[in-house]
Each structure stands twice: as C-alpha cells, then as structure tokens.
Design a protein around this motif. Sequence first.
Motif, PDB file in Angstrom:
ATOM      1  N   GLU A 112      53.789 -25.407  44.674  1.00  0.00           N
ATOM      2  CA  GLU A 112      52.420 -25.142  44.263  1.00  0.00           C
ATOM      3  C   GLU A 112      51.994 -26.008  43.088  1.00  0.00           C
ATOM      4  OE1 GLU A 112      51.195 -21.116  43.888  1.00  0.00           O
ATOM      5  OE2 GLU A 112      52.630 -20.375  45.351  1.00  0.00           O
ATOM      6  N   GLY A 113      52.796 -27.036  42.781  1.00  0.00           N
ATOM      7  CA  GLY A 113      52.425 -27.952  41.710  1.00  0.00           C
ATOM      8  C   GLY A 113      52.330 -27.244  40.377  1.00  0.00           C
ATOM      9  N   GLU A 114      51.199 -27.419  39.680  1.00  0.00           N
ATOM     10  CA  GLU A 114      51.021 -26.836  38.361  1.00  0.00           C
ATOM     11  C   GLU A 114      50.444 -25.426  38.423  1.00  0.00           C
ATOM     12  OE1 GLU A 114      48.644 -29.462  36.125  1.00  0.00           O
ATOM     13  OE2 GLU A 114      50.101 -31.077  36.073  1.00  0.00           O
ATOM     14  N   ASN A 115      50.308 -24.906  39.611  1.00  0.00           N
ATOM     15  CA  ASN A 115      49.676 -23.599  39.792  1.00  0.00           C
ATOM     16  C   ASN A 115      50.670 -22.489  39.470  1.00  0.00           C
ATOM     17  OD1 ASN A 115      48.004 -21.523  40.565  1.00  0.00           O
ATOM     18  ND2 ASN A 115      48.272 -21.865  42.748  1.00  0.00           N
ATOM     19  N   ASN A 116      51.091 -22.379  38.167  1.00  0.00           N
ATOM     20  CA  ASN A 116      52.196 -21.466  37.872  1.00  0.00           C
ATOM     21  C   ASN A 116      52.054 -20.672  36.581  1.00  0.00           C
ATOM     22  OD1 ASN A 116      52.522 -23.583  36.121  1.00  0.00           O
ATOM     23  ND2 ASN A 116      54.668 -23.973  36.602  1.00  0.00           N
ATOM     24  N   LEU A 117      50.893 -20.652  35.921  1.00  0.00           N
ATOM     25  CA  LEU A 117      50.729 -19.858  34.712  1.00  0.00           C
ATOM     26  C   LEU A 117      50.377 -18.414  35.068  1.00  0.00           C
ATOM     27  CD1 LEU A 117      50.401 -19.453  31.646  1.00  0.00           C
ATOM     28  CD2 LEU A 117      48.021 -20.201  31.891  1.00  0.00           C
ATOM     29  N   MET A 118      51.171 -17.470  34.542  1.00  0.00           N
ATOM     30  CA  MET A 118      50.878 -16.054  34.728  1.00  0.00           C
ATOM     31  C   MET A 118      50.607 -15.444  33.349  1.00  0.00           C
ATOM     32  SD  MET A 118      52.939 -13.129  36.873  1.00  0.00           S
ATOM     33  CE  MET A 118      54.306 -12.983  35.729  1.00  0.00           C
ATOM     34  N   TRP A 119      49.379 -14.954  33.166  1.00  0.00           N
ATOM     35  CA  TRP A 119      48.913 -14.425  31.887  1.00  0.00           C
ATOM     36  C   TRP A 119      47.795 -13.421  32.173  1.00  0.00           C
ATOM     37  CZ3 TRP A 119      44.228 -14.194  29.326  1.00  0.00           C
ATOM     38  CH2 TRP A 119      44.272 -13.924  27.961  1.00  0.00           C
ATOM     39  N   PRO A 120      47.609 -12.367  31.413  1.00  0.00           N
ATOM     40  CA  PRO A 120      48.350 -11.981  30.199  1.00  0.00           C
ATOM     41  C   PRO A 120      49.446 -10.975  30.531  1.00  0.00           C
ATOM     42  CG  PRO A 120      46.346 -10.695  30.378  1.00  0.00           C
ATOM     43  CD  PRO A 120      46.373 -11.567  31.597  1.00  0.00           C
ATOM     44  N   LEU A 121      50.560 -11.084  29.854  1.00  0.00           N
ATOM     45  CA  LEU A 121      51.644 -10.111  29.957  1.00  0.00           C
ATOM     46  C   LEU A 121      51.762  -9.380  28.624  1.00  0.00           C
ATOM     47  CD1 LEU A 121      54.336 -12.244  31.806  1.00  0.00           C
ATOM     48  CD2 LEU A 121      53.355 -10.128  32.677  1.00  0.00           C
ATOM     49  N   ALA A 122      51.582  -8.072  28.644  1.00  0.00           N
ATOM     50  CA  ALA A 122      51.771  -7.263  27.432  1.00  0.00           C
ATOM     51  C   ALA A 122      53.269  -7.055  27.240  1.00  0.00           C
ATOM     52  CB  ALA A 122      51.053  -5.931  27.562  1.00  0.00           C
ATOM     53  N   LEU A 123      53.800  -7.536  26.124  1.00  0.00           N
ATOM     54  CA  LEU A 123      55.235  -7.460  25.840  1.00  0.00           C
ATOM     55  C   LEU A 123      55.500  -6.349  24.839  1.00  0.00           C
ATOM     56  CD1 LEU A 123      58.181  -8.475  25.777  1.00  0.00           C
ATOM     57  CD2 LEU A 123      57.446 -10.186  24.088  1.00  0.00           C
ATOM     58  N   HIS A 124      56.367  -5.418  25.225  1.00  0.00           N
ATOM     59  CA  HIS A 124      56.759  -4.316  24.346  1.00  0.00           C
ATOM     60  C   HIS A 124      58.275  -4.221  24.359  1.00  0.00           C
ATOM     61  CE1 HIS A 124      56.935  -0.572  22.232  1.00  0.00           C
ATOM     62  NE2 HIS A 124      57.303   0.130  23.281  1.00  0.00           N
ATOM     63  N   ILE A 125      58.882  -4.207  23.180  1.00  0.00           N
ATOM     64  CA  ILE A 125      60.336  -4.132  23.053  1.00  0.00           C
ATOM     65  C   ILE A 125      60.707  -2.740  22.586  1.00  0.00           C
ATOM     66  CG2 ILE A 125      62.363  -5.042  21.862  1.00  0.00           C
ATOM     67  CD1 ILE A 125      60.894  -7.700  21.611  1.00  0.00           C
ATOM     68  N   LYS A 126      61.548  -2.070  23.357  1.00  0.00           N
ATOM     69  CA  LYS A 126      61.975  -0.705  23.012  1.00  0.00           C
ATOM     70  C   LYS A 126      63.453  -0.570  23.325  1.00  0.00           C
ATOM     71  CE  LYS A 126      60.928   3.377  21.411  1.00  0.00           C
ATOM     72  NZ  LYS A 126      60.001   4.316  22.033  1.00  0.00           N
ATOM     73  N   GLY A 127      64.252  -0.323  22.290  1.00  0.00           N
ATOM     74  CA  GLY A 127      65.695  -0.215  22.499  1.00  0.00           C
ATOM     75  C   GLY A 127      66.243  -1.516  23.049  1.00  0.00           C
ATOM     76  N   PRO A 128      67.076  -1.455  24.081  1.00  0.00           N
ATOM     77  CA  PRO A 128      67.643  -2.679  24.650  1.00  0.00           C
ATOM     78  C   PRO A 128      66.756  -3.327  25.700  1.00  0.00           C
ATOM     79  CG  PRO A 128      68.638  -0.782  25.699  1.00  0.00           C
ATOM     80  CD  PRO A 128      67.665  -0.235  24.675  1.00  0.00           C
ATOM     81  N   TYR A 129      65.532  -2.865  25.866  1.00  0.00           N
ATOM     82  CA  TYR A 129      64.687  -3.315  26.971  1.00  0.00           C
ATOM     83  C   TYR A 129      63.449  -4.072  26.492  1.00  0.00           C
ATOM     84  CZ  TYR A 129      67.488   0.151  29.458  1.00  0.00           C
ATOM     85  OH  TYR A 129      68.530   0.868  29.981  1.00  0.00           O
ATOM     86  N   CYS A 130      63.064  -5.060  27.286  1.00  0.00           N
ATOM     87  CA  CYS A 130      61.784  -5.740  27.153  1.00  0.00           C
ATOM     88  C   CYS A 130      60.908  -5.282  28.315  1.00  0.00           C
ATOM     89  CB  CYS A 130      61.948  -7.261  27.196  1.00  0.00           C
ATOM     90  SG  CYS A 130      62.716  -7.976  25.746  1.00  0.00           S
ATOM     91  N   ILE A 131      59.746  -4.757  28.003  1.00  0.00           N
ATOM     92  CA  ILE A 131      58.839  -4.226  29.023  1.00  0.00           C
ATOM     93  C   ILE A 131      57.642  -5.164  29.120  1.00  0.00           C
ATOM     94  CG2 ILE A 131      57.392  -2.263  29.672  1.00  0.00           C
ATOM     95  CD1 ILE A 131      59.429  -0.668  27.737  1.00  0.00           C
ATOM     96  N   LEU A 132      57.376  -5.640  30.328  1.00  0.00           N
ATOM     97  CA  LEU A 132      56.271  -6.558  30.585  1.00  0.00           C
ATOM     98  C   LEU A 132      55.281  -5.884  31.525  1.00  0.00           C
ATOM     99  CD1 LEU A 132      58.244  -9.891  31.135  1.00  0.00           C
ATOM    100  CD2 LEU A 132      56.894  -9.278  29.134  1.00  0.00           C
ATOM    101  N   ILE A 133      54.021  -5.823  31.114  1.00  0.00           N
ATOM    102  CA  ILE A 133      52.961  -5.224  31.920  1.00  0.00           C
ATOM    103  C   ILE A 133      51.921  -6.304  32.218  1.00  0.00           C
ATOM    104  CG2 ILE A 133      51.287  -3.369  32.110  1.00  0.00           C
ATOM    105  CD1 ILE A 133      54.119  -2.344  31.768  1.00  0.00           C
ATOM    106  N   LEU A 134      51.601  -6.477  33.496  1.00  0.00           N
ATOM    107  CA  LEU A 134      50.611  -7.477  33.914  1.00  0.00           C
ATOM    108  C   LEU A 134      49.334  -6.768  34.341  1.00  0.00           C
ATOM    109  CD1 LEU A 134      49.883 -10.434  34.617  1.00  0.00           C
ATOM    110  CD2 LEU A 134      50.851 -10.013  36.902  1.00  0.00           C
ATOM    111  N   PRO A 135      48.299  -6.753  33.479  1.00  0.00           N
ATOM    112  CA  PRO A 135      47.048  -6.090  33.849  1.00  0.00           C
ATOM    113  C   PRO A 135      46.173  -7.002  34.695  1.00  0.00           C
ATOM    114  CG  PRO A 135      46.872  -6.940  31.626  1.00  0.00           C
ATOM    115  CD  PRO A 135      48.262  -7.268  32.102  1.00  0.00           C
TER     116      PRO A 135
END
Length: 614
Positions: A112-135
């Motif tokens: 897909e060439g340059e067609n690869n930006l995924m945004w926005p991802l809400a990043l929340h760090i809790k304990g040993p986990y990284c949580i990513l939410i894509l609205p």
Amino acid sequence: MPGDCSIRALWILNNIDAVVFSRRFPVVEKRWRAACQSENESSDDDPVKYTVFSSVPSDSELAAAFSERKTREGSVRGFGIRVSQSREGSDSWVDDPITRHIVGVYINKEEEGENNLMWPLALHIKGPYCILILPLVEPRHVKAYARLCKRSDCGNAVTAHENLSSLLLDLPSITGAFMVAHAVGDIVTGDVVEPEVVVNQSPSVGGLLDSLTGSIGISGISSRAKPVAAPVASSTPAGAAAIGALASDVPKSGSRLLDKDALRSFISSAMPFGTPLDLSYSNIFSVRANGFSSLDIPPQDLKQPAWKPYLYKGKQRLLFTIHETLHAAMYDRDEIPDSLSVSGQINCRAELERLPDVSFPLTGLSTSKIEALSFHPCAQVPEQNVDKQALMFSPPLGNFVLMRYQATCCLGPPVKGFYQLSMVSEDEGAFLFKLHLMEGYKSPLTMEFCNVTMPFPRRRILSFDGTPSIGTVSNAEHSVEWKIITSGRGLSGKSIEATFPGTVRFAPWQMQRSTSFRSVFEGITDDDSDNETENTNNMANTEEFLMEKMSKDLPPVDLEEPFSWLAYNYAKVSFKIIGASLSGISIDPKSVTSGDYILWNTLGKCPSAVTAKV
C-alpha cells in the motif's frame, strides 16, 4: 460522520510489546471505510491522501508498529518535543507534549506504499500493560495530523495555520477514548475501586443533606441498590502514601493474569458495537449478576439514564467529599522557584429516590485560581456560566467523582524547609533536614500524619546514625523513613519545627555495580583511579571530588524515569490534612488534602523547568 464517540478497535500489550488482548468493532470500521472512500473520491489532488491507513491492522502488525515507534521515539511514550533524534513524520516532530499520550503508528504495508499512518491512538499505561484505543475520527483529521508531522517549523504556535491543539478540540471522541482506556486499565489490573465518600458517625445537619464529610478510609458503604462483591481485587484505600505515589511512564512488571472473560463481558455491555454507554464496572457487574425484576422497572414518566440501572429506595441523603492532592517540588535555591499545584476531585454519593435533578452549589469556584475542570457525564454545566458556582446533575447510584480540577494553592506550603546531603566519603553521607510544619495554618486544619522518605535506589544502606527532634526513624535496604507525625497524633492550631541531622553508611560502591551498568563503568580502570587520585590535589573541595567520582559516566536521566536518580538525590514528603481545601473550593469546612512533595538536595544536582521570558 456523527460527532459522538465510537471506538474502531482496542489493544492491550504487555511489557514485551506483545498483544495479549484485542477487540475490533466491525460496525464502526464499516463507517470508517465508507468515510475513507468518500474522502478519496472528493480529494483526488490531495498530496497527502495516501497517508491514511484504511483498515485495522492485525495484532502482529500493530505490535510491530508499536515496537518500531518506541524505538524511533526513544521510549514508550516518546520525547513529546522535537529533539535531535526526532525524524520527520514522527510524533515528536510535531513538538507537542500531548503526543506522549495521543500517538500515531506506521503499519508496515508494502503493497500500500505510504498509506500506513494510523492515528489517533489514545495511549494509557497501567501496571504492566499498555492500552491503545483507536477512536473513530474523520479521514481529514488524520490527514491534518500527517501534515503536522511533516511541517518544517515546530511548536504549537497560535498563529500557525494548523496546530495540534485546534485539531484535538475538534475531536471529542479523544476524550471518550481515554475514558475507555482508563476503565479497561482498571479492570485488567484489578484496580476497580470506587471513589471514597465517608459518612459522619454523628450527622450535624440532618434531613436530606445528612452529611458533608472530608476524610477518607471508611469501608463498608454500599454502592448500589443491589450490592455485589466485586470479582477482582481492589487496591487498598490509603492516604497520601498511595495517592501521592509518583507515576512512571514505563510499564511495570507484574504477575497478575489478565482476566479476559471479565474484560470481554465488560466491553460487550459497556460499549456494544463500539459505542461507549456506561463505563462503570460496578454497574455492569451488578446488572449481570442480578438482572432486573418487576420492582426495578421505572415508572413510565421517568427517563432512566444508562448510568443508573437501579432506582434507590430508602432514607434519602447526599454525601460529598473534597479530596485534594498538593504536588510540590521544593528546591531551596534562589535561582529555582519552588513549584506548587493542587489537583482535586469532589466525590459524591446520592441516595435519592426516583430520578431527581440536584443543584449543587460550590463556594470559591470563581475566586479560586482554577486551571482546569472536568465533570461526570451526569452533570450539566453551561459553558459560559461556570461563575454561577452551581452544577445541575442527575446522580447515579453509588460513589462517583462529580468533578475534577487543577488549581493553584491559595495557602503557603504546609511543609517548608530544606534537605541537604553531602558525601564525606565514597560510602558515607551526612544529611540534614530542617522543616517547618503547618506554618500559617489555623484550626480547623489538622495534619493527621507526615512522613519523610530518603530513597537510595542505587545504594544499599548498611546503617545510619542520627536522632530527629521529633518523631521516629527506620530504614530499609534502600531507604530511610522519618515519621514526624504519626496517625492518632494530629497537629492543629500551631506550627512546629522539625530537624533531623545524621549520617548514612552504604555498602561499598564497587560491589553494587549491576550487570546492566557494567559497560558504563568499564572505562574506570585502576589507572583511571590513580589519575583521579592525583587530581584531587588540585581540588579545593574533597566532597566535590567524591560526588564527581560517584557520578562519573552516569547515563543521562531517562525521560521515562526522571526520578530514578542516577546523579540526583531527593527526599519525598507524604502527609494528610483535613479541615479545608487548599484550593479555596469548598462545600463544607471539612475536606481532605494529601501531599506529594519532593525536597531536592540543596547541595546536589536537580532538574527543573525554565520559565519562558515574554
């Protein structure tokens, strides 16, 4: 595209960047693809139209992209500002600290060439986990961010044609994404605990407004019409020690297993088809455990909100608690001003029959120096009418946070003074504390406890000597704790001075070098030591030589762990004050304040923020 909050997908990664849980919402994704198709058809000449990633990646693709971003940005959250390592197209290239929390990743899709930006991802760090939410946002918003990532100038200038702040103001779904992230984080770490509202044992007002209280720690308060024990372990309520803990951006290691069944159950009920409705875990679990009976059906004339699944029946009362945390960094230096700020919340418990609207008057809102405000979804707040100092809300069952805020401290710091530590040899340091407690504070303000901790994460303590003027002292392997005021012996209506001179002895420095830092110190050979010994003859201050030798070749302080104290040292003060708020906001003379204090070593190095001169 509608402006409500919808979630396209969410991922949970562990501390080795492996996806341990994910969920996609096809209904929302269908809307995203339709919007992308419409956008592409209407903007054939758009030079950045290929920067929008049009589909949700697989777990392996997302994990690889997140790992690549961490490498590119230098850490999990990233730099947040444009530095020499920043590359065009990266989050830090935008030069805005919010990019440490709202991030973008590049999915490796060669076809897909340059067609690869995924945004926005809400990043929340809790304990040993990284949580990513894509609205769900509009493709034009992603394209706008792509242009920011390639802009030659940096910063968030008001005069700029496009900037990140104005872009985010047009995206209310970002707020919803972070609410989802925090709810998911509490579940996966077992930190599902309701805000605490304390019932006075002897009510003084009576009637509907039965009790307005201001302390914490009372357990056993039922939080819903049909109370059910939570299936996950909750954190132990505590005072300032728990609330004032420094938060790290680095995921912590932990052995607690992820309860995927509980998470799936929560997601399916709280956000069906990707649209968040009620993110209260206690409500969701109570409904699943108890269901509904004919007695739970509301009258036809009442419109029951999602956050109140059951109607209350019984004695009516309103309970409020103001809980504030004072964050302070004390330098005791003429060139660096001390820093004080207050973050607070108003906890509420409304045991009211039917579905009444409650008018909530606040005192001091217009006169207090409020810097930020946020409210529970049940509150109705006129945008231009905050100075009326009244909120209208339809309260849910149980304990909830009605309002959060940030403000400046109207009073002086409740703990003043300085901390000094100097090394008299490689393995022995002399320290001195001189503190003033509750200076200028009058009754009914009461300090219930006050503790001072000196951490030495890279040195093992063998022993310490010293007797404080007040309180008791104990030590662990890597810290010394001074309990100035203990629980049960509060300080009210007067101020005291507390001093603590002493010495602390450490295990030999050479025996404590860990494997991870071995390469850092390989250059310190015996020859180097001899050279340094010869150079001491040219040093007027032996202490400076010892500090320089101990700090020699130490790596720079990691942005993710600014308090890991490689070449820095400090002391932390924790306390609890009841009786009134420090911000000036009040609903009753009783409230609670916790302390999150840093006392920098006056004689050592310390990081500080420079105030821009206009």
